[in-house]
Design a protein around this motif. Sequence first.
Motif, PDB file in Angstrom:
ATOM      1  N   VAL A  59       0.988  -1.252   0.025  1.00  0.00           N
ATOM      2  CA  VAL A  59       0.114  -0.001   0.118  1.00  0.00           C
ATOM      3  C   VAL A  59       1.010   1.344  -0.042  1.00  0.00           C
ATOM      4  O   VAL A  59       1.885   1.359   0.757  1.00  0.00           O
ATOM      5  CB  VAL A  59      -0.939  -0.048   1.067  1.00  0.00           C
ATOM      6  CG1 VAL A  59      -1.815   1.114   1.456  1.00  0.00           C
ATOM      7  CG2 VAL A  59      -1.826  -1.154   1.095  1.00  0.00           C
ATOM      8  N   ASP A  60       0.525   2.215  -1.047  1.00  0.00           N
ATOM      9  CA  ASP A  60       1.117   3.480  -1.010  1.00  0.00           C
ATOM     10  C   ASP A  60       2.500   3.389  -1.895  1.00  0.00           C
ATOM     11  O   ASP A  60       3.141   4.386  -2.144  1.00  0.00           O
ATOM     12  CB  ASP A  60       1.532   4.254   0.228  1.00  0.00           C
ATOM     13  CG  ASP A  60       0.261   4.764   0.979  1.00  0.00           C
ATOM     14  OD1 ASP A  60      -0.809   4.987   0.388  1.00  0.00           O
ATOM     15  OD2 ASP A  60       0.227   4.720   2.358  1.00  0.00           O
ATOM     16  N   ALA A  61       2.928   2.270  -2.285  1.00  0.00           N
ATOM     17  CA  ALA A  61       4.074   2.171  -3.306  1.00  0.00           C
ATOM     18  C   ALA A  61       3.703   2.954  -4.673  1.00  0.00           C
ATOM     19  O   ALA A  61       2.527   2.723  -4.870  1.00  0.00           O
ATOM     20  CB  ALA A  61       4.342   0.769  -3.343  1.00  0.00           C
ATOM     21  N   THR A  62       4.636   3.553  -5.153  1.00  0.00           N
ATOM     22  CA  THR A  62       4.303   4.272  -6.594  1.00  0.00           C
ATOM     23  C   THR A  62       5.404   4.127  -7.384  1.00  0.00           C
ATOM     24  O   THR A  62       6.429   3.726  -7.076  1.00  0.00           O
ATOM     25  CB  THR A  62       4.088   5.966  -6.104  1.00  0.00           C
ATOM     26  OG1 THR A  62       5.220   6.429  -5.765  1.00  0.00           O
ATOM     27  CG2 THR A  62       2.897   6.133  -5.189  1.00  0.00           C
ATOM     28  N   THR A  63       4.995   4.292  -8.631  1.00  0.00           N
ATOM     29  CA  THR A  63       5.984   4.691  -9.696  1.00  0.00           C
ATOM     30  C   THR A  63       5.431   5.319 -10.849  1.00  0.00           C
ATOM     31  O   THR A  63       3.872   5.714 -10.831  1.00  0.00           O
ATOM     32  CB  THR A  63       6.060   3.066 -10.345  1.00  0.00           C
ATOM     33  OG1 THR A  63       7.199   3.131 -11.316  1.00  0.00           O
ATOM     34  CG2 THR A  63       4.902   2.693 -11.151  1.00  0.00           C
ATOM     35  N   GLU A  64       6.069   5.890 -11.681  1.00  0.00           N
ATOM     36  CA  GLU A  64       5.482   6.807 -12.944  1.00  0.00           C
ATOM     37  C   GLU A  64       5.714   5.895 -14.172  1.00  0.00           C
ATOM     38  O   GLU A  64       6.949   5.580 -14.471  1.00  0.00           O
ATOM     39  CB  GLU A  64       6.348   8.016 -12.837  1.00  0.00           C
ATOM     40  CG  GLU A  64       5.539   8.994 -11.535  1.00  0.00           C
ATOM     41  CD  GLU A  64       6.276  10.519 -11.534  1.00  0.00           C
ATOM     42  OE1 GLU A  64       6.921  10.789 -12.517  1.00  0.00           O
ATOM     43  OE2 GLU A  64       5.759  11.144 -10.572  1.00  0.00           O
ATOM     44  N   CYS A  65       4.621   5.748 -14.844  1.00  0.00           N
ATOM     45  CA  CYS A  65       4.889   5.169 -16.328  1.00  0.00           C
ATOM     46  C   CYS A  65       4.326   6.264 -17.230  1.00  0.00           C
ATOM     47  O   CYS A  65       3.848   7.213 -17.108  1.00  0.00           O
ATOM     48  CB  CYS A  65       3.771   4.280 -16.350  1.00  0.00           C
ATOM     49  SG  CYS A  65       3.985   2.819 -15.066  1.00  0.00           S
ATOM     50  N   THR A  66       4.938   6.100 -18.502  1.00  0.00           N
ATOM     51  CA  THR A  66       4.694   7.017 -19.488  1.00  0.00           C
ATOM     52  C   THR A  66       3.748   6.280 -20.820  1.00  0.00           C
ATOM     53  O   THR A  66       4.237   5.100 -21.040  1.00  0.00           O
ATOM     54  CB  THR A  66       6.040   7.314 -20.308  1.00  0.00           C
ATOM     55  OG1 THR A  66       6.860   7.956 -19.281  1.00  0.00           O
ATOM     56  CG2 THR A  66       5.754   8.376 -21.464  1.00  0.00           C
ATOM     57  N   ALA A  67       2.556   7.000 -20.947  1.00  0.00           N
ATOM     58  CA  ALA A  67       1.655   6.462 -22.007  1.00  0.00           C
ATOM     59  C   ALA A  67       1.951   7.321 -22.970  1.00  0.00           C
ATOM     60  O   ALA A  67       1.978   8.179 -23.288  1.00  0.00           O
ATOM     61  CB  ALA A  67       0.294   6.358 -21.548  1.00  0.00           C
ATOM     62  N   THR A  68       2.323   6.718 -24.472  1.00  0.00           N
ATOM     63  CA  THR A  68       2.188   7.344 -25.480  1.00  0.00           C
ATOM     64  C   THR A  68       1.258   6.637 -26.412  1.00  0.00           C
ATOM     65  O   THR A  68       0.986   5.747 -26.976  1.00  0.00           O
ATOM     66  CB  THR A  68       3.707   6.684 -26.198  1.00  0.00           C
ATOM     67  OG1 THR A  68       4.651   7.230 -25.403  1.00  0.00           O
ATOM     68  CG2 THR A  68       3.881   7.596 -27.409  1.00  0.00           C
ATOM     69  N   GLU A  69       0.451   7.656 -26.969  1.00  0.00           N
ATOM     70  CA  GLU A  69      -0.800   7.503 -27.985  1.00  0.00           C
ATOM     71  C   GLU A  69      -0.285   6.798 -29.267  1.00  0.00           C
ATOM     72  O   GLU A  69       0.658   7.437 -29.740  1.00  0.00           O
ATOM     73  CB  GLU A  69      -1.767   8.436 -28.066  1.00  0.00           C
ATOM     74  CG  GLU A  69      -3.100   8.164 -29.011  1.00  0.00           C
ATOM     75  CD  GLU A  69      -4.084   9.416 -28.865  1.00  0.00           C
ATOM     76  OE1 GLU A  69      -5.000   9.057 -29.406  1.00  0.00           O
ATOM     77  OE2 GLU A  69      -3.668  10.338 -28.155  1.00  0.00           O
ATOM     78  N   ILE A  70      -0.657   5.712 -29.734  1.00  0.00           N
ATOM     79  CA  ILE A  70      -0.293   5.120 -30.837  1.00  0.00           C
ATOM     80  C   ILE A  70      -0.177   6.054 -31.978  1.00  0.00           C
ATOM     81  O   ILE A  70       0.533   5.970 -32.999  1.00  0.00           O
ATOM     82  CB  ILE A  70      -0.629   3.699 -31.016  1.00  0.00           C
ATOM     83  CG1 ILE A  70      -0.189   2.797 -29.868  1.00  0.00           C
ATOM     84  CG2 ILE A  70      -0.241   3.122 -32.378  1.00  0.00           C
ATOM     85  CD1 ILE A  70      -0.637   1.459 -29.615  1.00  0.00           C
ATOM     86  N   ASP A  71      -1.504   6.552 -32.028  1.00  0.00           N
ATOM     87  CA  ASP A  71      -1.905   7.318 -33.462  1.00  0.00           C
ATOM     88  C   ASP A  71      -1.329   8.540 -33.679  1.00  0.00           C
ATOM     89  O   ASP A  71      -1.021   8.993 -34.561  1.00  0.00           O
ATOM     90  CB  ASP A  71      -3.403   7.504 -33.484  1.00  0.00           C
ATOM     91  CG  ASP A  71      -4.403   6.345 -33.690  1.00  0.00           C
ATOM     92  OD1 ASP A  71      -3.665   5.261 -34.115  1.00  0.00           O
ATOM     93  OD2 ASP A  71      -5.546   6.118 -33.210  1.00  0.00           O
ATOM     94  N   THR A  72      -1.023   9.394 -32.319  1.00  0.00           N
ATOM     95  CA  THR A  72      -0.462  10.775 -32.369  1.00  0.00           C
ATOM     96  C   THR A  72       0.946  10.862 -31.861  1.00  0.00           C
ATOM     97  O   THR A  72       1.581  11.877 -32.081  1.00  0.00           O
ATOM     98  CB  THR A  72      -1.177  11.631 -31.643  1.00  0.00           C
ATOM     99  OG1 THR A  72      -1.480  11.152 -30.179  1.00  0.00           O
ATOM    100  CG2 THR A  72      -2.971  11.651 -32.320  1.00  0.00           C
ATOM    101  N   GLY A  73       1.372   9.949 -31.000  1.00  0.00           N
ATOM    102  CA  GLY A  73       2.763   9.977 -30.459  1.00  0.00           C
ATOM    103  C   GLY A  73       2.686  10.901 -29.243  1.00  0.00           C
ATOM    104  O   GLY A  73       3.639  11.049 -28.581  1.00  0.00           O
ATOM    105  N   GLU A  74       1.521  11.350 -29.073  1.00  0.00           N
ATOM    106  CA  GLU A  74       1.256  12.065 -27.555  1.00  0.00           C
ATOM    107  C   GLU A  74       1.519  11.503 -26.506  1.00  0.00           C
ATOM    108  O   GLU A  74       1.302  10.027 -26.334  1.00  0.00           O
ATOM    109  CB  GLU A  74      -0.038  12.873 -27.563  1.00  0.00           C
ATOM    110  CG  GLU A  74      -0.413  13.714 -26.364  1.00  0.00           C
ATOM    111  CD  GLU A  74      -1.728  14.028 -26.117  1.00  0.00           C
ATOM    112  OE1 GLU A  74      -2.099  14.530 -25.022  1.00  0.00           O
ATOM    113  OE2 GLU A  74      -2.485  13.995 -27.008  1.00  0.00           O
ATOM    114  N   GLU A  75       2.357  11.916 -25.286  1.00  0.00           N
ATOM    115  CA  GLU A  75       2.651  11.199 -24.181  1.00  0.00           C
ATOM    116  C   GLU A  75       2.095  11.908 -23.019  1.00  0.00           C
ATOM    117  O   GLU A  75       2.196  13.362 -23.102  1.00  0.00           O
ATOM    118  CB  GLU A  75       4.473  11.344 -24.204  1.00  0.00           C
ATOM    119  CG  GLU A  75       4.873  10.456 -25.272  1.00  0.00           C
ATOM    120  CD  GLU A  75       6.609  10.701 -24.936  1.00  0.00           C
ATOM    121  OE1 GLU A  75       7.044  11.265 -23.945  1.00  0.00           O
ATOM    122  OE2 GLU A  75       6.955   9.653 -25.676  1.00  0.00           O
TER     123      GLU A  75
END
Length: 98
Positions: A59-75
Amino acid sequence: MPPRRLRVLAAVPVLAIGLTACSSSIGQDELETQVAGTLESRFGVAAGVSCPGDLDAEVDATTECTATEIDTGEEVVLRITVTSVEDGAAEFDIAPVD
C-alpha cells in the motif's frame, strides 16, 4: 485540429483497477499491460505504456509510467499508486502527473 485524447485523460478522475501480484511485486510487463488495457477499455485510447521496473505490492507504493498514444505520439506521465493488497491481488490508482 483534432482533440488530443491523452490530454482529455489528464482531466479524468483517478481510476482504480486490480491485477494479480506476483510474490511481493507487480512485474513491469504485467503493469504495462494492465495500464495500457485500462486506457483502451475505459477511454478507447490505444497507447504504449513504459514503466521503469516492477512495482512493490505494498500500500502506497508508487511508480511513474509513460503512456504514448499510438496514433498521435502524444505522451502523458501517469502515477501508479497501490491502494490495497489482498488475497494475492493488488489494486492501484492511475492518475496523470501534472
